[in-house]
Design a protein around this motif. Structure first.
Motif, PDB file in Angstrom:
ATOM      1  N   GLU A  45      46.125  89.575  29.217  1.00 25.10           N
ATOM      2  CA  GLU A  45      47.318  89.624  28.371  1.00 25.10           C
ATOM      3  C   GLU A  45      46.942  89.105  26.997  1.00 25.10           C
ATOM      4  O   GLU A  45      46.154  88.163  26.876  1.00 25.10           O
ATOM      5  CB  GLU A  45      48.441  88.760  28.958  1.00 25.10           C
ATOM      6  CG  GLU A  45      49.642  88.708  28.015  1.00 25.10           C
ATOM      7  CD  GLU A  45      50.908  88.146  28.631  1.00 25.10           C
ATOM      8  OE1 GLU A  45      50.809  87.330  29.555  1.00 25.10           O
ATOM      9  OE2 GLU A  45      51.998  88.528  28.170  1.00 25.10           O
ATOM     10  N   GLY A 240      52.093  90.870  31.907  1.00 21.22           N
ATOM     11  CA  GLY A 240      52.581  89.735  31.198  1.00 21.22           C
ATOM     12  C   GLY A 240      53.822  90.099  30.361  1.00 21.22           C
ATOM     13  O   GLY A 240      54.289  91.238  30.251  1.00 21.22           O
ATOM     14  N   CYS A 241      54.347  89.002  29.831  1.00 20.23           N
ATOM     15  CA  CYS A 241      55.595  89.124  29.057  1.00 20.23           C
ATOM     16  C   CYS A 241      55.465  90.075  27.876  1.00 20.23           C
ATOM     17  O   CYS A 241      56.485  90.587  27.397  1.00 20.23           O
ATOM     18  CB  CYS A 241      56.035  87.753  28.577  1.00 20.23           C
ATOM     19  SG  CYS A 241      56.537  86.679  29.920  1.00 20.23           S
ATOM     20  N   TRP A 271      54.129  86.350  21.939  1.00 23.73           N
ATOM     21  CA  TRP A 271      53.786  84.928  21.948  1.00 23.73           C
ATOM     22  C   TRP A 271      53.781  84.319  20.552  1.00 23.73           C
ATOM     23  O   TRP A 271      53.463  83.152  20.405  1.00 23.73           O
ATOM     24  CB  TRP A 271      52.432  84.730  22.646  1.00 23.73           C
ATOM     25  CG  TRP A 271      52.522  85.173  24.067  1.00 23.73           C
ATOM     26  CD1 TRP A 271      52.045  86.346  24.590  1.00 23.73           C
ATOM     27  CD2 TRP A 271      53.206  84.512  25.138  1.00 23.73           C
ATOM     28  NE1 TRP A 271      52.382  86.441  25.920  1.00 23.73           N
ATOM     29  CE2 TRP A 271      53.089  85.323  26.283  1.00 23.73           C
ATOM     30  CE3 TRP A 271      53.906  83.301  25.244  1.00 23.73           C
ATOM     31  CZ2 TRP A 271      53.649  84.971  27.510  1.00 23.73           C
ATOM     32  CZ3 TRP A 271      54.446  82.957  26.473  1.00 23.73           C
ATOM     33  CH2 TRP A 271      54.315  83.783  27.584  1.00 23.73           C
ATOM     34  N   ASN A 375      57.262  93.688  34.495  1.00 23.36           N
ATOM     35  CA  ASN A 375      56.377  92.540  34.715  1.00 23.36           C
ATOM     36  C   ASN A 375      57.035  91.566  35.677  1.00 23.36           C
ATOM     37  O   ASN A 375      57.154  91.832  36.868  1.00 23.36           O
ATOM     38  CB  ASN A 375      56.043  91.888  33.366  1.00 23.36           C
ATOM     39  CG  ASN A 375      55.308  90.567  33.528  1.00 23.36           C
ATOM     40  OD1 ASN A 375      54.419  90.464  34.369  1.00 23.36           O
ATOM     41  ND2 ASN A 375      55.675  89.555  32.769  1.00 23.36           N
ATOM     42  N   GLU A 376      57.552  90.499  35.121  1.00 23.89           N
ATOM     43  CA  GLU A 376      58.053  89.412  35.973  1.00 23.89           C
ATOM     44  C   GLU A 376      59.579  89.471  35.934  1.00 23.89           C
ATOM     45  O   GLU A 376      60.219  88.535  35.496  1.00 23.89           O
ATOM     46  CB  GLU A 376      57.542  88.130  35.330  1.00 23.89           C
ATOM     47  CG  GLU A 376      57.391  86.960  36.196  1.00 23.89           C
ATOM     48  CD  GLU A 376      56.843  85.794  35.378  1.00 23.89           C
ATOM     49  OE1 GLU A 376      57.384  85.477  34.301  1.00 23.89           O
ATOM     50  OE2 GLU A 376      55.875  85.188  35.835  1.00 23.89           O
ATOM     51  N   TYR A 435      52.410  79.522  38.958  1.00 28.45           N
ATOM     52  CA  TYR A 435      51.748  78.466  38.189  1.00 28.45           C
ATOM     53  C   TYR A 435      52.313  77.181  38.774  1.00 28.45           C
ATOM     54  O   TYR A 435      53.449  76.812  38.476  1.00 28.45           O
ATOM     55  CB  TYR A 435      52.098  78.587  36.706  1.00 28.45           C
ATOM     56  CG  TYR A 435      51.657  79.904  36.087  1.00 28.45           C
ATOM     57  CD1 TYR A 435      50.325  80.115  35.760  1.00 28.45           C
ATOM     58  CD2 TYR A 435      52.571  80.925  35.829  1.00 28.45           C
ATOM     59  CE1 TYR A 435      49.906  81.317  35.187  1.00 28.45           C
ATOM     60  CE2 TYR A 435      52.162  82.123  35.266  1.00 28.45           C
ATOM     61  CZ  TYR A 435      50.834  82.314  34.946  1.00 28.45           C
ATOM     62  OH  TYR A 435      50.428  83.500  34.387  1.00 28.45           O
ATOM     63  N   GLU A 462      49.528  86.542  39.159  1.00 25.73           N
ATOM     64  CA  GLU A 462      49.320  85.482  38.168  1.00 25.73           C
ATOM     65  C   GLU A 462      49.383  84.165  38.908  1.00 25.73           C
ATOM     66  O   GLU A 462      50.405  83.843  39.513  1.00 25.73           O
ATOM     67  CB  GLU A 462      50.420  85.499  37.096  1.00 25.73           C
ATOM     68  CG  GLU A 462      50.370  86.687  36.176  1.00 25.73           C
ATOM     69  CD  GLU A 462      51.433  86.619  35.075  1.00 25.73           C
ATOM     70  OE1 GLU A 462      51.808  85.512  34.654  1.00 25.73           O
ATOM     71  OE2 GLU A 462      51.889  87.695  34.656  1.00 25.73           O
ATOM     72  N   PRO A 502      46.377  82.651  32.606  1.00 26.03           N
ATOM     73  CA  PRO A 502      45.853  83.753  31.804  1.00 26.03           C
ATOM     74  C   PRO A 502      44.326  83.748  31.762  1.00 26.03           C
ATOM     75  O   PRO A 502      43.678  82.798  32.172  1.00 26.03           O
ATOM     76  CB  PRO A 502      46.433  83.491  30.417  1.00 26.03           C
ATOM     77  CG  PRO A 502      47.578  82.566  30.594  1.00 26.03           C
ATOM     78  CD  PRO A 502      47.189  81.720  31.784  1.00 26.03           C
ATOM     79  N   TRP A 512      48.990  78.600  25.633  1.00 28.28           N
ATOM     80  CA  TRP A 512      49.214  78.367  27.063  1.00 28.28           C
ATOM     81  C   TRP A 512      47.885  77.953  27.675  1.00 28.28           C
ATOM     82  O   TRP A 512      46.856  78.561  27.410  1.00 28.28           O
ATOM     83  CB  TRP A 512      49.683  79.703  27.675  1.00 28.28           C
ATOM     84  CG  TRP A 512      49.924  79.721  29.137  1.00 28.28           C
ATOM     85  CD1 TRP A 512      49.025  79.464  30.124  1.00 28.28           C
ATOM     86  CD2 TRP A 512      51.145  80.049  29.786  1.00 28.28           C
ATOM     87  NE1 TRP A 512      49.623  79.610  31.337  1.00 28.28           N
ATOM     88  CE2 TRP A 512      50.921  79.975  31.176  1.00 28.28           C
ATOM     89  CE3 TRP A 512      52.421  80.412  29.341  1.00 28.28           C
ATOM     90  CZ2 TRP A 512      51.902  80.242  32.110  1.00 28.28           C
ATOM     91  CZ3 TRP A 512      53.397  80.686  30.274  1.00 28.28           C
ATOM     92  CH2 TRP A 512      53.147  80.603  31.641  1.00 28.28           C
TER      93      TRP A 512
HETATM   94  O1  AHR Z   1      50.510  84.320  31.804  1.00 25.07           O
HETATM   95  C1  AHR Z   1      51.497  83.901  30.919  1.00 25.07           C
HETATM   96  C2  AHR Z   1      52.863  84.435  31.294  1.00 25.07           C
HETATM   97  O2  AHR Z   1      53.305  83.878  32.487  1.00 25.07           O
HETATM   98  C3  AHR Z   1      52.950  85.906  31.557  1.00 25.07           C
HETATM   99  O3  AHR Z   1      53.098  86.618  30.399  1.00 25.07           O
HETATM  100  C4  AHR Z   1      54.172  86.038  32.388  1.00 25.07           C
HETATM  101  O4  AHR Z   1      54.129  87.146  33.239  1.00 25.07           O
HETATM  102  C5  AHR Z   1      54.266  84.718  33.092  1.00 25.07           C
HETATM  103  O5  AHR Z   1      55.494  84.159  32.929  1.00 25.07           O
END
Ligand code: AHR
Length: 680
Positions: A45, A240-241, A271, A375-376, A435, A462, A502, A512
């Motif tokens: 990403e 990813g976002c 981002w 994505n999410e 995470y 992820e 990531p 991040w």
């Molecule tokens: O990896 C960073 C972000 O974490 C990704 O963009 C998203 O899918 C998740 O919230």
């Protein structure tokens, strides 16, 4: 009966200790589920300056003068420079016009500082290119320099070259320049050297000539190599976002990322605005690293591409209003984008998008097999949006496997709602994200043991261990990732893909962390988590072998003393992965059962990943601070009868008949070991 032997010191230890050890049984009776070639992969990403300023080797920032707040952002103009907007590239219309400065003691030109400076290596070649014209005729000489603006020397430049623009119409010019020295933060300086002439410049670019695979619009070699060395089976991109965008206008639009690079329009980066405490007002996506390059890289590193496309929902973390999203009954253009993407990847060269792929240098199909939609995402709006995609893609391309999402949480309300929805919609895989802190990773060793075997497969898309208050990569977190991954491997019948996240981070540009690979403008290093990923991938094996402790999976459960284990077979080789998450050394008897009569198993080698620097990682200065150590695994195997004798008793008949073979392992505190055995 075989005599008992003292096994070689340090590797396999003496049989006489077997009685005191925990026993891990590995059954060789029959190979279990296949481990998918896609099992261990990568997820890219553009976060943390992963694309522009990272993997994408372009060294000039805002090369097309399209940054929206200020077309000259990233540049310092001097003399008489004007920004104009009727350039040769429709989707990047801005360019600069350089005039005679109007005084013999003045100069016109531009500086560009790249991404946190321009990293140059002494003796290496760089390709400077520019689209240019002399609108009023004549010839304009440009003096191009690599400059150290902080130099105390007589001159700031350390490399200089000249280029003459003599075409009245737009034309691309290029020169190669050898860097006179190494500088992590150089400036590119362009002087209009000629007097009395006007010159227009557009798409000013500087690339190392030595890119990954030598591609012109190429990738930074060390970073691409760090991906290739992971031998990834699956490559998820572009997020990813950023797939969703802060708003729909800024979602990742794959169609903008293909075709001639000069005409790929700039996009905001999702981002850019997310973290005001790590704020980068100049974070955009040039799309120079676009879908063609992603597919090409996938092919070159031997992974299956897994593009993710927008399902018409803007990032749900950033948008509460339903108006931010496309209504579910107006998704046709988005669905068309998905169908066109499949055509771009796989279509014949006489289709519109297949022809574009061919024109970019890849007439053969990319053989796309997987596609992620959304994505999410979460909430009822996700299945509502996903459903029309599923119908349309299934109808046109039943061969494509579809990946849906279980939302941002590893468990809980959204997760429990979305999994049945993905099952209902017939997703082939469900993308789970986690995470999570230490205790979560320690408690999830058996996560997949009881998953429904009939539903969609799992894509752990992820994940990373995020210690509270200790956000940097460090060994202990990577150890827990290794421990957790034994559960992925054990459940390879249902877990088909897994990707850490990531992937990349620039040491000066991150938003991040932790991340898998870090870099500055010249160097990079592979984190401890990278090594865990690499080891799993290298020792992926072909089939799972049943691996148990007292009949249960070895998943750090109560009574298992912090041990996690899984095993796989790869032809004649057996890879046993054992993770000791405790602070004590552990003696383990490894017992191979189910060996056919006349077959043997023998120790071969061992990889040990351990350190007492639990909270440290590798770094740019010490890239090999903590790395796995490889060595032979000596010694001999014990028989059951031999073990009985070592315990001072007469072997039973069953023990005499037993084909089981035992090895003793001594695990260091906090260690991830891979034991390689040869089965003959
Ligand atoms: O990896 C960073 C972000 O974490 C990704 O963009 C998203 O899918 C998740 O919230």
């Amino acid at each position: 009966m075989k005599p008992i032997r003292i096994l070689l010191a340090g590797l396999l230890s003496a049989c006489s200790l077997c009685a005191a050890a925990q026993t891990i049984e590995v059954s060789l009776a029959k190979p279990g589920a296949p481990v998918q070639p896609t099992m261990y992969g990568i997820f890219f990403e553009d976060i943390n300056f992963a694309a522009d300023g990272g993997l994408y080797a372009e060294l000039v920032k805002n090369r097309s003068f399209e940054f929206p707040q200020d077309a000259l952002q990233g540049w310092k103009a001097f003399g008489r420079v004007e920004v104009r907007d009727d350039g040769p590239f429709e989707r990047n219309p801005h360019y600069v016009r350089l005039f005679d400065p109007g005084h013999p003691h003045k100069w016109t030109g531009l500086d560009n500082d790249g991404f946190f400076g321009i990293g140059l290596k002494e003796g290496e070649s760089y390709r400077f290119s520019v689209w240019a014209r002399v609108p009023e005729g004549g010839a304009a000489t440009l003096r191009v320099e690599f400059v150290d603006t902080a130099s105390m020397g007589e001159q700031q430049y350390f490399t200089q070259a000249r280029l003459t623009v003599d075409s009245r119409t737009w034309k691309q010019y290029e020169i190669e320049m050898k860097a006179g020295r190494t500088d992590p933060k150089a400036t590119l300086r362009i002087f209009l050297e000629s007097r009395g002439v006007t010159v227009d410049l557009e798409h000013v670019s500087l690339f190392p000539t030595d890119t990954w695979m030598g591609h012109r619009n190429g990738l930074r070699k060390d970073l691409a190599q760090a991906l290739a060395d992971l031998h990834p089976g699956i490559f998820r991109f572009p997020g990813g976002c950023i797939v969703e965008g802060t708003d729909l206008d800024t979602r990742y639009n794959w169609k903008d990322s293909v075709g001639p690079v000069e005409n790929r329009p700039l996009n905001e980066n999702r981002w850019e605005y997310t973290f005001p405490h790590r704020f980068f007002p100049d974070y955009f996506q040039s799309y120079g690293l676009g879908f063609f390059e992603f597919f090409q890289l996938s092919e070159e590193i031997g992974s299956e591409p897994l593009p993710i496309i927008s399902c018409g929902l803007a990032c749900q973390f950033q948008n509460d209003s339903p108006d931010a999203h496309v209504p579910a009954d107006r998704l046709d253009p988005y669905i068309q984008d998905a169908l066109d993407l499949i055509e771009f990847a796989n279509g014949s060269t006489d289709t519109k998008w297949g022809a574009l792929r061919a024109s970019m240098g890849h007439p053969a199909p990319f053989n796309l097999k997987y596609l992620g939609v959304g994505n999410e995402q979460w909430g009822p709006e996700y299945p509502e949006h996903l459903e029309p995609f599923v119908k349309a893609i299934r109808a046109a391309h039943p061969e494509i496997k579809l990946v849906g999402s279980s939302g941002p949480d590893s468990e809980g309300k959204q997760f429990d709602y979305l999994w049945p929805e993905m099952r209902r919609l017939g997703a082939d895989l469900v993308d789970e994200h986690f995470y999570r802190p230490y205790d979560w990773f320690l408690s999830q060793g058996a996560r997949y043991d009881n998953y429904d075997r009939k539903g969609p497969k799992v894509f752990a898309g992820e994940y990373a261990c995020h210690a509270r208050g200790r956000k940097l990569n460090h060994f202990y977190a990577s150890l827990l990732e290794a421990a957790f991954m034994t559960g992925l491997e054990r459940n390879a019948d249902i877990v088909h893909m897994a990707t850490y996240a990531p992937l990349f981070a620039h040491v000066e540009g991150w938003q991040w962390r932790p991340d898998l690979i870090w870099y500055d403008n010249l160097q990079s290093f592979r984190t401890v988590s990278w090594h865990v990923q690499e080891l799993y991938s290298e020792f992926r094996g072909r089939n799972v072998l049943r691996t148990t402790m007292d009949g249960a999976s070895v998943s750090g459960a109560e009574g298992q003393q912090g041990l996690f284990a899984s095993s796989v077979q790869d032809g004649d080789k057996v890879y046993v992965k054992v993770v000791n998450t405790s602070d004590e050394p552990r003696k383990v008897t490894l017992r191979f059962t189910g060996l056919k009569k006349g077959r043997e198993v023998a120790p071969s080698s061992r990889v040990r990943f351990t350190t007492d620097k639990l909270y440290e990682d590798n770094s740019l200065d010490a890239p090999e601070n903590i790395v796995p150590v490889r060595g032979p695994l000596g010694g001999e195997m014990c028989t059951a009868a031999g073990l009985a004798a070592a315990e001072g008793r007469k072997p039973t008949r069953a023990e005499i008949r037993s084909t089981d073979r035992m090895a003793e392992l001594t695990l260091a505190p906090y260690c991830f070991d891979i034991y390689v055995f040869e089965a003959s």
